[in-house]
Design a protein around this motif. Structure first.
Motif, PDB file in Angstrom:
ATOM      1  N   LEU A 158      11.017  61.326  85.175  1.00 28.25           N
ATOM      2  CA  LEU A 158      12.093  62.276  84.886  1.00 28.25           C
ATOM      3  C   LEU A 158      12.855  61.942  83.602  1.00 28.25           C
ATOM      4  CD1 LEU A 158      13.157  64.752  86.387  1.00 28.25           C
ATOM      5  CD2 LEU A 158      14.751  63.254  87.580  1.00 28.25           C
ATOM      6  N   ALA A 159      13.143  60.666  83.385  1.00 25.00           N
ATOM      7  CA  ALA A 159      13.951  60.262  82.223  1.00 25.00           C
ATOM      8  C   ALA A 159      13.281  60.612  80.901  1.00 25.00           C
ATOM      9  CB  ALA A 159      14.231  58.768  82.277  1.00 25.00           C
ATOM     10  N   TYR A 160      11.954  60.740  80.894  1.00 23.99           N
ATOM     11  CA  TYR A 160      11.233  61.073  79.664  1.00 23.99           C
ATOM     12  C   TYR A 160      11.340  62.554  79.294  1.00 23.99           C
ATOM     13  CZ  TYR A 160       9.259  56.518  80.610  1.00 23.99           C
ATOM     14  OH  TYR A 160       9.110  55.179  80.880  1.00 23.99           O
ATOM     15  N   PHE A 161      11.848  63.362  80.211  1.00 24.95           N
ATOM     16  CA  PHE A 161      11.905  64.805  79.986  1.00 24.95           C
ATOM     17  C   PHE A 161      13.327  65.365  79.980  1.00 24.95           C
ATOM     18  CE2 PHE A 161       7.748  63.940  81.868  1.00 24.95           C
ATOM     19  CZ  PHE A 161       6.939  64.413  80.854  1.00 24.95           C
ATOM     20  N   LEU A 162      14.279  64.637  80.525  1.00 26.40           N
ATOM     21  CA  LEU A 162      15.667  65.119  80.577  1.00 26.40           C
ATOM     22  C   LEU A 162      16.461  64.489  79.432  1.00 26.40           C
ATOM     23  CD1 LEU A 162      16.420  65.124  84.411  1.00 26.40           C
ATOM     24  CD2 LEU A 162      15.841  67.053  82.930  1.00 26.40           C
ATOM     25  N   PHE A 163      16.204  64.959  78.215  1.00 32.41           N
ATOM     26  CA  PHE A 163      16.875  64.431  77.032  1.00 32.41           C
ATOM     27  C   PHE A 163      18.385  64.629  77.151  1.00 32.41           C
ATOM     28  CE2 PHE A 163      12.748  65.982  75.069  1.00 32.41           C
ATOM     29  CZ  PHE A 163      12.136  64.746  75.195  1.00 32.41           C
ATOM     30  N   GLY A 164      19.129  63.637  76.715  1.00 30.23           N
ATOM     31  CA  GLY A 164      20.585  63.741  76.731  1.00 30.23           C
ATOM     32  C   GLY A 164      21.205  63.439  78.072  1.00 30.23           C
ATOM     33  N   SER A 165      20.449  62.880  79.008  1.00 31.15           N
ATOM     34  CA  SER A 165      20.964  62.606  80.356  1.00 31.15           C
ATOM     35  C   SER A 165      21.185  61.120  80.609  1.00 31.15           C
ATOM     36  CB  SER A 165      19.982  63.147  81.400  1.00 31.15           C
ATOM     37  OG  SER A 165      19.815  64.532  81.258  1.00 31.15           O
ATOM     38  N   GLU A 166      21.373  60.340  79.540  1.00 30.97           N
ATOM     39  CA  GLU A 166      21.499  58.895  79.678  1.00 30.97           C
ATOM     40  C   GLU A 166      22.648  58.487  80.605  1.00 30.97           C
ATOM     41  OE1 GLU A 166      21.216  60.462  76.730  1.00 30.97           O
ATOM     42  OE2 GLU A 166      19.288  59.727  75.970  1.00 30.97           O
ATOM     43  N   GLU A 167      23.790  59.170  80.481  1.00 36.69           N
ATOM     44  CA  GLU A 167      24.949  58.817  81.322  1.00 36.69           C
ATOM     45  C   GLU A 167      24.638  59.020  82.806  1.00 36.69           C
ATOM     46  OE1 GLU A 167      27.828  57.175  80.834  1.00 36.69           O
ATOM     47  OE2 GLU A 167      26.937  56.840  78.863  1.00 36.69           O
ATOM     48  N   TRP A 168      23.983  60.121  83.121  1.00 39.34           N
ATOM     49  CA  TRP A 168      23.625  60.365  84.523  1.00 39.34           C
ATOM     50  C   TRP A 168      22.648  59.300  85.010  1.00 39.34           C
ATOM     51  CZ3 TRP A 168      19.206  61.322  87.371  1.00 39.34           C
ATOM     52  CH2 TRP A 168      19.418  61.684  88.691  1.00 39.34           C
ATOM     53  N   PHE A 169      21.631  58.991  84.177  1.00 40.92           N
ATOM     54  CA  PHE A 169      20.664  57.969  84.575  1.00 40.92           C
ATOM     55  C   PHE A 169      21.322  56.596  84.693  1.00 40.92           C
ATOM     56  CE2 PHE A 169      17.463  61.120  83.306  1.00 40.92           C
ATOM     57  CZ  PHE A 169      16.640  61.034  84.410  1.00 40.92           C
ATOM     58  N   LYS A 170      22.310  56.318  83.851  1.00 42.27           N
ATOM     59  CA  LYS A 170      23.031  55.049  83.947  1.00 42.27           C
ATOM     60  C   LYS A 170      23.804  54.974  85.264  1.00 42.27           C
ATOM     61  CE  LYS A 170      26.241  52.025  81.592  1.00 42.27           C
ATOM     62  NZ  LYS A 170      26.995  51.745  80.384  1.00 42.27           N
ATOM     63  N   LYS A 171      24.468  56.074  85.634  1.00 46.14           N
ATOM     64  CA  LYS A 171      25.207  56.101  86.907  1.00 46.14           C
ATOM     65  C   LYS A 171      24.279  55.916  88.099  1.00 46.14           C
ATOM     66  CE  LYS A 171      28.926  59.047  85.254  1.00 46.14           C
ATOM     67  NZ  LYS A 171      29.493  60.387  85.242  1.00 46.14           N
ATOM     68  N   GLN A 172      23.055  56.408  87.983  1.00 43.82           N
ATOM     69  CA  GLN A 172      22.072  56.305  89.068  1.00 43.82           C
ATOM     70  C   GLN A 172      21.193  55.057  88.935  1.00 43.82           C
ATOM     71  OE1 GLN A 172      22.210  58.404  91.592  1.00 43.82           O
ATOM     72  NE2 GLN A 172      23.892  59.399  90.524  1.00 43.82           N
TER      73      GLN A 172
END
Length: 170
Positions: free
Chosen positions: A78-92
């Motif tokens: 998922l992280a390779y396709f949801l550009f600009g979602s670093e903050e959400w991925f960091k929280k998770q």
């Protein structure tokens, strides 16, 4: 054949083979056929697109459910396709660390013209210009991008977060 696609070994980015018992037709999960992807394992790659259901190295060893439960693969790429979602991925991050049991996922995204060329036949030029490498640092949520094949340990130095990577191409 009695086994899963995820138990196969990559010969090339788009080519899988299995080690199958000739009597029982069961797929051997561990196999000398892993040598086909040895150079990828040596660079600590976990995945090669387009066949992301075949994990390598640490991901293969530490997250066995990747090969049996499709939900793991869906979440793991998922992280390779949801550009600009670093903050959400960091929280998770801790949830992903607990689920996937690896600190990062290092992926190779080769050019389509290399998909059926065996890794053993790749030249140094092929490795250097093969497409993209991407390392998802699960704890920070950042995906580092770079052109060519790189060792996972180098990716935070040679790679860039997506905005910087795209900006450097302008």
């Amino acid at each position: 054949m009695k086994g899963r696609a995820g138990d196969g070994w990559l010969v090339a980015p788009g080519w899988i083979e299995w080690d199958v018992d000739p009597v029982t037709a069961e797929v051997h999960r561990e196999s000398p056929k892993q040598h086909w992807s040895q150079r990828l394992i040596d660079k600590n790659y976990d995945l090669v697109f387009p066949l992301t259901h075949i994990p390598l190295g640490r991901l293969r060893r530490d997250c066995p459910k990747w090969r049996s439960d499709r939900r793991y693969r869906a979440l793991g790429i998922l992280a390779y396709f949801l550009f600009g979602s670093e903050e959400w991925f960091k929280k998770q991050g801790q949830n992903f660390l607990d689920l996937l049991s690896v600190p990062h996922i290092h992926a190779l995204m080769p050019r389509p013209e290399l998909w059926l060329k065996p890794f053993d036949d790749w030249t140094e030029t092929d490795w250097n210009t093969c497409g993209l490498s991407a390392l998802w640092d699960i704890e920070s949520g950042v995906v580092y991008w770079a052109e060519g094949a790189h060792h996972a340990d180098e990716m935070k130095q040679v790679g860039k977060p997506i905005e910087q990577f795209i900006g450097s191409k302008k």
